[in-house]
Design a protein around this motif. Structure first.
Motif, PDB file in Angstrom:
ATOM      1  N   VAL A   9     -18.324  31.879  28.572  1.00  7.35           N
ATOM      2  CA  VAL A   9     -18.488  32.662  27.342  1.00  7.35           C
ATOM      3  C   VAL A   9     -17.258  32.484  26.448  1.00  7.35           C
ATOM      4  CG1 VAL A   9     -18.727  34.991  26.380  1.00  7.35           C
ATOM      5  CG2 VAL A   9     -20.056  34.338  28.402  1.00  7.35           C
ATOM      6  N   ALA A  10     -16.078  32.492  27.048  1.00  9.98           N
ATOM      7  CA  ALA A  10     -14.833  32.326  26.279  1.00  9.98           C
ATOM      8  C   ALA A  10     -14.789  30.972  25.569  1.00  9.98           C
ATOM      9  CB  ALA A  10     -13.621  32.482  27.200  1.00  9.98           C
ATOM     10  N   ILE A  11     -15.334  29.953  26.184  1.00  7.99           N
ATOM     11  CA  ILE A  11     -15.379  28.639  25.535  1.00  7.99           C
ATOM     12  C   ILE A  11     -16.217  28.724  24.264  1.00  7.99           C
ATOM     13  CG2 ILE A  11     -16.255  26.274  25.749  1.00  7.99           C
ATOM     14  CD1 ILE A  11     -15.430  26.474  28.763  1.00  7.99           C
ATOM     15  N   PHE A  12     -17.367  29.399  24.337  1.00 11.28           N
ATOM     16  CA  PHE A  12     -18.210  29.550  23.154  1.00 11.28           C
ATOM     17  C   PHE A  12     -17.538  30.412  22.091  1.00 11.28           C
ATOM     18  CE2 PHE A  12     -21.597  28.216  26.068  1.00 11.28           C
ATOM     19  CZ  PHE A  12     -22.229  27.283  25.272  1.00 11.28           C
ATOM     20  N   GLU A  13     -16.718  31.337  22.517  1.00 15.26           N
ATOM     21  CA  GLU A  13     -16.016  32.204  21.570  1.00 15.26           C
ATOM     22  C   GLU A  13     -14.759  31.551  21.015  1.00 15.26           C
ATOM     23  OE1 GLU A  13     -15.573  35.597  24.131  1.00 15.26           O
ATOM     24  OE2 GLU A  13     -17.283  36.616  23.202  1.00 15.26           O
ATOM     25  N   GLY A  14     -14.405  30.402  21.542  1.00 20.06           N
ATOM     26  CA  GLY A  14     -13.214  29.711  21.074  1.00 20.06           C
ATOM     27  C   GLY A  14     -11.939  30.294  21.630  1.00 20.06           C
ATOM     28  N   ALA A  15     -12.053  31.138  22.641  1.00 17.89           N
ATOM     29  CA  ALA A  15     -10.883  31.811  23.182  1.00 17.89           C
ATOM     30  C   ALA A  15     -10.366  31.156  24.455  1.00 17.89           C
ATOM     31  CB  ALA A  15     -11.211  33.272  23.475  1.00 17.89           C
ATOM     32  N   SER A  16     -11.006  30.103  24.854  1.00 17.70           N
ATOM     33  CA  SER A  16     -10.612  29.462  26.109  1.00 17.70           C
ATOM     34  C   SER A  16      -9.334  28.660  25.935  1.00 17.70           C
ATOM     35  CB  SER A  16     -11.722  28.531  26.590  1.00 17.70           C
ATOM     36  OG  SER A  16     -11.291  27.796  27.703  1.00 17.70           O
ATOM     37  N   ASP A  17      -8.497  28.695  26.920  1.00 20.99           N
ATOM     38  CA  ASP A  17      -7.287  27.879  26.925  1.00 20.99           C
ATOM     39  C   ASP A  17      -7.555  26.501  27.512  1.00 20.99           C
ATOM     40  OD1 ASP A  17      -5.739  29.869  25.831  1.00 20.99           O
ATOM     41  OD2 ASP A  17      -5.075  30.640  27.761  1.00 20.99           O
ATOM     42  N   HIS A  18      -8.764  26.296  27.998  1.00 16.26           N
ATOM     43  CA  HIS A  18      -9.092  25.039  28.655  1.00 16.26           C
ATOM     44  C   HIS A  18      -9.192  23.903  27.638  1.00 16.26           C
ATOM     45  CE1 HIS A  18     -10.878  22.169  31.383  1.00 16.26           C
ATOM     46  NE2 HIS A  18     -11.844  21.981  30.507  1.00 16.26           N
ATOM     47  N   ILE A  19      -8.522  22.810  27.926  1.00 18.74           N
ATOM     48  CA  ILE A  19      -8.633  21.608  27.118  1.00 18.74           C
ATOM     49  C   ILE A  19      -9.224  20.534  28.010  1.00 18.74           C
ATOM     50  CG2 ILE A  19      -7.397  19.854  25.809  1.00 18.74           C
ATOM     51  CD1 ILE A  19      -5.244  21.958  25.225  1.00 18.74           C
ATOM     52  N   ASP A  20     -10.351  20.009  27.604  1.00 17.32           N
ATOM     53  CA  ASP A  20     -11.059  19.008  28.406  1.00 17.32           C
ATOM     54  C   ASP A  20     -10.368  17.652  28.261  1.00 17.32           C
ATOM     55  OD1 ASP A  20     -12.847  17.447  29.781  1.00 17.32           O
ATOM     56  OD2 ASP A  20     -14.497  17.740  28.381  1.00 17.32           O
ATOM     57  N   SER A  21      -9.904  17.104  29.361  1.00 13.72           N
ATOM     58  CA  SER A  21      -9.226  15.813  29.336  1.00 13.72           C
ATOM     59  C   SER A  21     -10.058  14.723  30.006  1.00 13.72           C
ATOM     60  CB  SER A  21      -7.859  15.928  30.012  1.00 13.72           C
ATOM     61  OG  SER A  21      -8.005  16.254  31.380  1.00 13.72           O
ATOM     62  N   SER A  22     -11.344  14.999  30.211  1.00 10.33           N
ATOM     63  CA  SER A  22     -12.188  14.038  30.926  1.00 10.33           C
ATOM     64  C   SER A  22     -12.422  12.753  30.139  1.00 10.33           C
ATOM     65  CB  SER A  22     -13.516  14.681  31.305  1.00 10.33           C
ATOM     66  OG  SER A  22     -14.227  15.046  30.143  1.00 10.33           O
ATOM     67  N   ALA A  23     -12.196  12.761  28.837  1.00  7.88           N
ATOM     68  CA  ALA A  23     -12.406  11.550  28.034  1.00  7.88           C
ATOM     69  C   ALA A  23     -11.347  10.492  28.305  1.00  7.88           C
ATOM     70  CB  ALA A  23     -12.411  11.904  26.555  1.00  7.88           C
ATOM     71  N   SER A  57     -21.005  31.225  18.236  1.00  7.72           N
ATOM     72  CA  SER A  57     -20.809  32.678  18.239  1.00  7.72           C
ATOM     73  C   SER A  57     -22.085  33.410  18.652  1.00  7.72           C
ATOM     74  CB  SER A  57     -20.347  33.162  16.863  1.00  7.72           C
ATOM     75  OG  SER A  57     -21.326  32.861  15.884  1.00  7.72           O
ATOM     76  N   VAL A  58     -23.236  32.880  18.269  1.00  6.75           N
ATOM     77  CA  VAL A  58     -24.516  33.493  18.631  1.00  6.75           C
ATOM     78  C   VAL A  58     -24.782  33.288  20.123  1.00  6.75           C
ATOM     79  CG1 VAL A  58     -27.011  33.475  18.193  1.00  6.75           C
ATOM     80  CG2 VAL A  58     -25.407  33.212  16.292  1.00  6.75           C
ATOM     81  N   VAL A  59     -24.436  32.109  20.625  1.00  7.39           N
ATOM     82  CA  VAL A  59     -24.590  31.841  22.057  1.00  7.39           C
ATOM     83  C   VAL A  59     -23.716  32.799  22.851  1.00  7.39           C
ATOM     84  CG1 VAL A  59     -24.202  30.157  23.907  1.00  7.39           C
ATOM     85  CG2 VAL A  59     -25.241  29.429  21.759  1.00  7.39           C
ATOM     86  N   ALA A  60     -22.465  32.980  22.433  1.00  5.00           N
ATOM     87  CA  ALA A  60     -21.557  33.884  23.141  1.00  5.00           C
ATOM     88  C   ALA A  60     -22.115  35.304  23.157  1.00  5.00           C
ATOM     89  CB  ALA A  60     -20.178  33.864  22.491  1.00  5.00           C
ATOM     90  N   LYS A  61     -22.626  35.761  22.014  1.00  8.47           N
ATOM     91  CA  LYS A  61     -23.201  37.109  21.950  1.00  8.47           C
ATOM     92  C   LYS A  61     -24.403  37.220  22.886  1.00  8.47           C
ATOM     93  CE  LYS A  61     -24.999  40.567  18.775  1.00  8.47           C
ATOM     94  NZ  LYS A  61     -25.329  40.899  17.389  1.00  8.47           N
ATOM     95  N   ALA A  62     -25.265  36.197  22.881  1.00 10.56           N
ATOM     96  CA  ALA A  62     -26.445  36.206  23.752  1.00 10.56           C
ATOM     97  C   ALA A  62     -26.030  36.231  25.214  1.00 10.56           C
ATOM     98  CB  ALA A  62     -27.321  34.994  23.469  1.00 10.56           C
ATOM     99  N   LEU A  63     -25.047  35.435  25.582  1.00  8.95           N
ATOM    100  CA  LEU A  63     -24.596  35.404  26.973  1.00  8.95           C
ATOM    101  C   LEU A  63     -24.014  36.746  27.405  1.00  8.95           C
ATOM    102  CD1 LEU A  63     -23.013  31.824  27.148  1.00  8.95           C
ATOM    103  CD2 LEU A  63     -25.214  32.584  28.100  1.00  8.95           C
ATOM    104  N   ARG A  64     -23.273  37.386  26.510  1.00  3.35           N
ATOM    105  CA  ARG A  64     -22.744  38.721  26.834  1.00  3.35           C
ATOM    106  C   ARG A  64     -23.877  39.730  27.015  1.00  3.35           C
ATOM    107  NH1 ARG A  64     -17.572  39.544  26.934  1.00  3.35           N
ATOM    108  NH2 ARG A  64     -16.139  38.010  26.074  1.00  3.35           N
ATOM    109  N   LYS A  65     -24.865  39.680  26.140  1.00  3.20           N
ATOM    110  CA  LYS A  65     -26.011  40.601  26.243  1.00  3.20           C
ATOM    111  C   LYS A  65     -26.818  40.316  27.513  1.00  3.20           C
ATOM    112  CE  LYS A  65     -25.513  42.988  22.472  1.00  3.20           C
ATOM    113  NZ  LYS A  65     -25.318  44.438  22.518  1.00  3.20           N
ATOM    114  N   LEU A  66     -26.964  39.048  27.858  1.00  6.31           N
ATOM    115  CA  LEU A  66     -27.672  38.707  29.093  1.00  6.31           C
ATOM    116  C   LEU A  66     -26.917  39.249  30.314  1.00  6.31           C
ATOM    117  CD1 LEU A  66     -28.835  35.094  28.233  1.00  6.31           C
ATOM    118  CD2 LEU A  66     -30.333  37.025  28.803  1.00  6.31           C
TER     119      LEU A  66
END
Length: 180
Positions: free
Chosen positions: A84-98, A53-62
């Motif tokens: 930024v959305a990934i850091f906020e937990g709002a991303s719909d992206h699911i990483d399937s690379s594993a 959440s702090v990273v997301a806020k910093a990225l928005r401020k940057l």
């Protein structure tokens, strides 16, 4: 940030920005340690170590700071805010690379493709059974590789995981697991 610079900040203005916008003193915070002394390396360290959440806020401020400088943002804004959305937990992206083909098998390739289709269609619950099948195959492969034995067709997943764990050297198992 390839050159070590961040948005034209000097060391002082970089520190001022984080203190004024996030109340973080970069000179005492360990969040900025570990990668080096350039501003870019310190920012990367912050992104790796700070709460999401702090990273997301910093990225928005940057980004706000960047816009105040009237720098062109053609073609990067959407990608930036997807991160930024990934850091906020709002991303719909699911990483399937594993999910990878760990041995040559057409059915394994089809299984992985089906799992990825379910995830890309935003239906992870539909892929849950396939995920179980993938794990069964994966741990059977690991048992064959490390133990030299075969898993029974009716062996449960936890039994396969246990057999694999027993193959690992004691030094590879975390101290928490060894004491359990």
């Amino acid at each position: 940030m390839d050159t070590g610079y961040v948005l034209g900040f000097s060391d002082r203005t970089f520190a001022d920005f984080f203190f004024e916008e996030l109340n973080i003193d970069t000179s005492v915070s360990s969040l900025f340690d570990g990668r080096g002394t350039s501003k870019a390396k310190r920012l990367r360290s912050f992104i790796e170590n700070a709460p999401a959440s702090v990273v997301a806020k910093a990225l928005r401020k940057l980004w706000e700071y960047r816009e105040s400088m009237s720098w062109p943002s053609v073609g990067i804004r959407d990608n930036y805010f997807a991160v930024v959305a990934i850091f906020e937990g709002a991303s719909d992206h699911i990483d399937s690379s594993a999910f990878e083909a760990f041995e040559p098998s057409q059915t394994l390739d089809e299984l992985i493709a089906a799992i990825r289709r379910d995830l890309n269609a935003k239906k992870p619950e539909a892929g849950l059974d396939r995920l179980h099948t993938y794990c069964m195959k994966r741990f059977a492969s690991l048992v064959r590789k490390h133990e030299g034995g075969e898993c029974g067709e009716n062996d449960a997943l936890h039994a396969r995981v246990g057999r694999y764990a027993n193959c690992l050297p004691r030094s590879a198992i975390s101290p928490k697991c060894r004491s359990a």
